[in-house]
Design a protein around this motif. Structure first.
Motif, short mmCIF file in Angstrom:
data_model
loop_
_atom_site.label_atom_id
_atom_site.label_comp_id
_atom_site.label_asym_id
_atom_site.label_seq_id
_atom_site.Cartn_x
_atom_site.Cartn_y
_atom_site.Cartn_z
N TYR B 272 0.92 -1.23 0.04
CA TYR B 272 -0.10 -0.03 -0.07
C TYR B 272 0.72 1.14 -0.03
O TYR B 272 2.07 1.32 0.32
CB TYR B 272 -0.95 -0.05 1.25
CG TYR B 272 -0.40 0.15 2.73
CD1 TYR B 272 0.07 -1.25 3.33
CD2 TYR B 272 -0.25 1.40 3.24
CE1 TYR B 272 0.87 -1.10 4.53
CE2 TYR B 272 0.41 1.21 4.48
CZ TYR B 272 0.98 0.04 5.13
OH TYR B 272 1.40 0.26 6.31
N ASP B 276 -3.13 5.82 0.81
CA ASP B 276 -4.00 4.51 0.93
C ASP B 276 -4.64 4.82 2.44
O ASP B 276 -3.82 5.20 3.33
CB ASP B 276 -3.39 3.16 0.57
CG ASP B 276 -3.16 2.96 -0.91
OD1 ASP B 276 -4.12 3.61 -1.71
OD2 ASP B 276 -2.31 2.24 -1.17
N GLU B 277 -5.84 4.63 2.51
CA GLU B 277 -6.50 4.57 3.68
C GLU B 277 -6.08 3.18 4.64
O GLU B 277 -6.74 2.45 5.02
CB GLU B 277 -7.82 4.57 3.55
CG GLU B 277 -8.30 5.66 2.95
CD GLU B 277 -8.47 7.05 3.73
OE1 GLU B 277 -8.17 6.75 5.01
OE2 GLU B 277 -8.76 8.04 3.09
N ASN B 381 -3.34 -2.26 -1.28
CA ASN B 381 -4.02 -1.11 -1.18
C ASN B 381 -5.13 -1.39 0.01
O ASN B 381 -4.95 -1.74 0.93
CB ASN B 381 -4.57 -0.52 -2.42
CG ASN B 381 -3.38 -0.17 -3.34
OD1 ASN B 381 -3.29 -1.23 -4.31
ND2 ASN B 381 -2.55 0.80 -3.17
N THR B 382 -6.31 -1.10 -0.32
CA THR B 382 -7.45 -1.27 0.58
C THR B 382 -8.12 -2.60 0.30
O THR B 382 -9.38 -2.82 0.78
CB THR B 382 -8.21 -0.17 0.93
OG1 THR B 382 -8.88 0.34 -0.32
CG2 THR B 382 -7.58 1.10 1.51
N SER B 397 -12.94 -5.65 -0.40
CA SER B 397 -12.23 -4.19 -0.32
C SER B 397 -13.18 -3.39 0.72
O SER B 397 -14.39 -3.87 0.91
CB SER B 397 -11.95 -3.58 -1.70
OG SER B 397 -13.27 -3.29 -2.37
#
Lengths: 433, 562
Positions: B272, B276-277, B381-382, B397
């Motif tokens: 990530y 990214d969150e 990522n998420t 996701s």
């Protein structure tokens, strides 16, 4: 015996011993009370302790020896707390001591007295896997190495017969049939409760067959079976005493759901049990039935990997209590649900059940006598807002080891030392007042 | 002075008397030719360890004016200290006494009485010979400073400081950052078994700051430490300008340097970017504390949050113990703040070894948090990519991902270990003196470890350890009382020392240093425990264990096998 002490320690397991010794070395006077005729607690039932597989008896024996010899510790075995009055700084405690019938000072532990005793009994300390006489020590290496007489079954004491076989065999005049029970009043400033744990009785889980199927063992029975000072001198055989198991199933989490907590140490000890079997019987096949592998801490996962590499199988169960054990010819059959939802069976010779740790059976009574709180599981409650502290609900009384909740020996010792920290603080408070 | 050795054979009731011919032992020993220039007193007694036996022995030592004493009886583990204490009541130095085990080594293990007797004679002869080569050793007493230095101002360091200060011990608490509290100040809430409220942490910080017995140094690190238990001399590096503060003394040192979280970005299965969150547990705790809410970087509320356990467990090779309960606590906080959103927890094993945590888990599940058991999980990522228990691979996701990374030893752990000469274990945390029996001590006497510096753990366990250290220090280091170091230490024969410094490496206790001027090793006798590692490893035979010298051992052995 002096009757005033800085601290009363209840229970002589690893936590009680550490608390007593640390205080004694710091010059505090300690009265250590133990209900059994020997000291050391549950840890001495283990042949080896994880994660280093260190010999437990060798590890603990020097500690026990120090307890027995320390001038600042008065040890009262076969004793229980009857009454506590007063408050922190000045508790008035009444202790009840059962007779031992064997002098701790005259006996040298030569063991000449067991042989001639005509009575044979099941040895509870050995999980009833072996017999003992009416005059006995729990196992080889038990400390103090001084026997005790079971008055209920001794022919002389119970009045069944005028038998003096043990007394005649003793060269040291150590046996006294007229030994009496004793009430002792002491005054103590602080109290450390270290009454330990026992394992949940698994016989009420009828689907697991314990008590009916001879191939089913509890974890504690297995520990004694493996122990070189145990009933089989460490030979891993089934109850017939001859056949070695070729296949073993180890079932985790017995009673976890019912008790509502994870005991935190059973996964590691069950891994140890698998390792023990592999060590003595390299060709045996071993299968774990588990739902979560709870192996916390900086060293434990390595042991898990080691056991996996030894060829031990692990079968995941959403609910280990759904595992069923039944008779299958001369052996056993384990019914379980495979990860993909399919029901399967596995034939084994031996099943080891890993039960939850629960408070010692004396806990509720001690809670009442000391007027301290228990939690909803029966363990002694510490103060939530003092996260991790060993202070109980009552000033001057502290708790250490598995009396507070399931834990390993390391954390039991940490709590014992923590309780000692609190004891020292309380003592200087009561000193200045 | 003519030497006079007393040799006393214990019958141990029937234990020795029935299995060893004691009369023959006495006859043979009394008439040994090789000891003819020495006067021997050889006697038997029924039970030497009894009170009567000890009185008998004391009287024998005094009335015969013995110069050396040999007791042939049981294992030294049983009664060596008993007989040494008898010596201490007389003028005989207890290190001129030697115990020969003819019970466990002879009587109990050799069925043939003649053979058992023969071995007993050899053992006693060897014991006499060894005793002749023993020297008087004297116990010394040293003054000890009862003050304590604590390194690290997190929850463990503060708790230890408060417990010790309560007993009026002078505590010097040093903290590397500019503030006290360690990682715990990121928490807005604690577990229910810790009283829920994080106020406790603020209260501890204030209590430390206000305590007259505790001197706090922030932005401070250790520069150097010399000395030993009871007598450490300490130099600190204080403040941004790293001013050196010297002249500090303490009797004990507590390491409370805590942990850091593994950087998940270093793992191949967690990919990530900064934007990214994706957050760690500590980052989310601190977001909730500082902002009072959970929000995305855009300021919007997330509609779905995924929490992932065991990030780095396999790579580190250990379970960090508290991540499961931490995730459950965070999931509950999220559910309370955002009751409508989807919260999914991806876990492999539930590791909840505390008696209350399983119940908390059941409650959080009932509150609507989804727990998904996986074989393994990674993030892109998420997105969560995971393998179910049945082997099926899935991808889901979420708006926000929270990772529970493994706990690692704090930055600077290795340097601190080197500075203090204490060991680190195989997973990089400080190594305790004994796993079960001495878990808050290190192999260096007077240096202790608490909190996550010793291994992954939470607030409760850290507090318990901190209190344990106070228990240790308050009972081991008592104001006004002296300490008695080990008597049977090792010594350097400077003439033989080649300066190779092998001994420095093998010493477990940091007792050996190197004198650059003379080019030889030096043993600090206050620190040495006489383990003999240096003796065994010295290639030039310059190290000597003073109660286990080569002549003592060789003479004993030669006599035994002659």
């Amino acid at each position: 015996m002096n009757n005033t002490y800085d601290t009363l320690v209840i229970g002589s397991g690893i936590a009680g011993m550490e608390a007593s010794l640390l205080l004694a070395k710091g010059g505090k006077k300690v009265c250590l009370v133990e209900k059994l005729p020997l000291i050391g607690g549950n840890i001495i039932k283990n042949e080896e302790s994880y994660p280093h597989l260190e010999c437990s008896t060798c590890m603990v024996a020097p500690v026990q020896q120090e307890i027995l010899q320390h001038p600042n510790i008065d040890l009262m075995m076969l004793s229980t707390v009857q009454k506590v009055e007063g408050e922190a700084g000045d508790f008035h405690v009444t202790l009840h001591q059962k007779p031992r019938y064997v002098s701790l000072t005259a006996c040298i532990g030569c063991g000449m007295c067991y042989e001639p005793c005509p009575v044979s009994l099941k040895n509870e300390w050995e999980e009833n896997l072996s017999d003992k006489k009416a005059i006995y020590i729990a196992c080889a290496g038990a400390l103090p190495n001084v026997p005790v007489i079971d008055p209920e079954h001794c022919l002389q004491i119970s009045g069944k017969k005028n038998c003096k076989a043990c007394q005649e065999a003793c060269m040291f005049e150590a046996i006294d049939f007229s030994d009496q029970e004793n009430e002792v009043d002491i005054r103590v400033k602080t109290i450390v409760v270290a009454t330990g744990f026992e394992l949940l009785d698994v016989s009420h889980f009828s689907h697991l067959g314990y008590g009916k199927l001879p191939g089913v063992y509890t974890a504690m029975e297995f520990e004694r079976l493996f122990a070189s000072n145990g009933p089989t001198s460490g030979e891993l055989t089934l109850r017939d005493g001859e056949k070695a198991p070729k296949s073993v199933a180890i079932v985790h989490c017995i009673g976890r759901k019912e008790q509502g907590y994870c005991s935190g140490v059973c996964c590691m000890s069950s891994l140890k049990h698998a390792h023990f079997v592999k060590h003595k019987l390299p060709d045996a096949s071993i299968t774990h039935f588990y739902s979560d592998l709870c192996v916390p801490g900086k060293l434990s996962q390595k042991f898990l990997h080691q056991v996996k590499e030894e060829g031990v199988h692990f079968i995941f169960q959403t609910d280990p209590e759904a595992v069923r054990v039944a008779e299958n010819g001369s052996g056993l059959e384990v019914k379980y649900t495979h990860g993909k939802g399919v029901q399967e069976t596995l034939s084994v010779d031996m099943v080891i059940l890993e039960p939850a740790m629960i408070p010692d059976k004396t806990a509720s009574q001690i809670a009442k006598i000391l007027a301290i709180d228990q939690d909803n599981h029966g363990f002694f409650r510490t103060l939530d807002e003092k996260a991790g502290s060993t202070e109980t609900s009552r000033s001057g009384i502290f708790v250490a080891g598995c009396a507070e909740g399931p834990k390993d020996a390391q954390y039991a010792v940490i709590q014992a030392e923590s309780a000692v920290g609190h004891v020292v603080r309380s003592l200087s408070v009561s000193h200045t007042e | 002075m003519r030497l006079k050795i007393g040799v006393y054979v214990c019958e141990c009731g029937p234990n020795i008397a029935e299995r060893v011919d004691i009369d023959r032992v006495i006859k043979v020993i009394s008439s040994l030719e090789e000891f003819e220039d020495i006067e021997l007193v050889v006697k038997r007694y029924k039970l030497l360890c009894s009170n009567d036996g000890q009185a008998f022995l004391k009287n024998e030592i005094e009335s015969n004016a013995l110069t050396h004493l040999v007791v042939a009886a049981c294992s030294p583990r049983d009664h060596e200290s008993t007989f040494m204490n008898v010596c201490k009541k007389t003028n005989l130095n207890p290190y001129l006494f030697n115990m020969v085990n003819i019970r466990e080594h002879c009587a109990w293990v050799i069925p043939d009485k003649a053979k058992a007797t023969e071995k007993a004679i050899r053992s006693i002869r060897a014991g006499i010979r060894r005793t002749l080569h023993q020297s008087e050793l004297l116990e010394r007493e040293l003054d000890a400073n009862p003050d304590v230095l604590i390194v690290g101002g997190g929850i463990a360091g503060m708790e230890a400081a408060l417990m010790l200060a309560d007993e009026k011990r002078k505590v010097c608490l040093i903290e590397k950052t500019e503030r006290l509290g360690g990682k715990s100040i990121f928490y807005s809430q604690l577990l229910s078994r810790q009283g829920n409220s994080a106020k406790m942490i603020q209260q501890k910080i204030e209590a430390v700051q206000q305590n007259a017995h505790i001197q706090v140094f922030t932005e401070t690190e250790l520069e150097s430490v010399v000395g030993f238990f009871g007598n450490f001399e300490i130099v600190l590096k204080v403040g941004k300008e790293t001013e050196l503060q010297t002249g500090l003394k303490a009797g004990a040192i507590v390491i409370a340097t805590g942990f850091r979280l593994l950087n998940p970005n270093k793992l191949p299965q967690t990919v990530y970017q900064k934007e990214d969150e994706v957050y760690t547990t500590l980052e989310v705790e601190s977001m909730i504390l500082n902002e009072g809410k959970i929000s995305l970087k855009s300021g919007k509320s997330p509609q779905s949050i995924a929490l992932v356990h065991c990030v780095g467990r396999d790579e580190k090779g250990y379970c960090s113990t508290i991540c499961c309960s931490t995730i459950i606590k965070i999931a509950r906080m999220l559910k309370a703040k955002l009751p409508q959103i989807s919260i999914r927890v991806y876990y492999r094993d539930l590791c909840l070894p505390h008696k209350t945590d399983q119940q908390t888990y059941e409650e959080v599940k009932a509150e609507g948090v989804d727990f998904i058991r996986v074989k393994e999980a990674g993030i892109q990522n998420t997105s969560i990519e995971y393998t179910q228990i049945d082997g099926v691979k899935k991808k889901e996701s979420a708006d926000m991902v929270i990772l529970a990374p493994a706990m690692e030893p704090a930055d600077g752990t290795e340097a601190l270990a080197e500075l203090l000469n204490v060991s680190l274990g195989e997973t990089g945390f400080f190594q305790e003196a004994h796993h079960h029996l001495n878990p808050v001590a290190t192999s260096i006497e007077g240096i202790y470890i608490v909190g996550a510096a010793q291994g992954p753990k939470g607030i409760s366990e850290s507090v318990a350890q901190a209190q344990a250290v106070s228990g240790k220090i308050l009972n081991r280091l008592i104001p006004g009382e002296k300490i008695v170091p080990e008597v049977k230490v090792c010594k350097v024969l400077e003439d033989f020392c080649t300066g190779c410094q092998t001994c420095l490496e093998v010493c477990c206790y940091g007792a050996i240093s190197f004198n650059e001027v003379k080019g030889v090793s030096v043993v600090n006798e206050a620190v040495c425990r006489g383990c003999g590692n240096c003796v065994a490893s010295c290639p030039s035979g310059a190290m000597r264990a003073i109660h286990f010298t080569t002549p003592q051992l060789y003479r004993e052995m030669i006599e035994a096998i002659r």
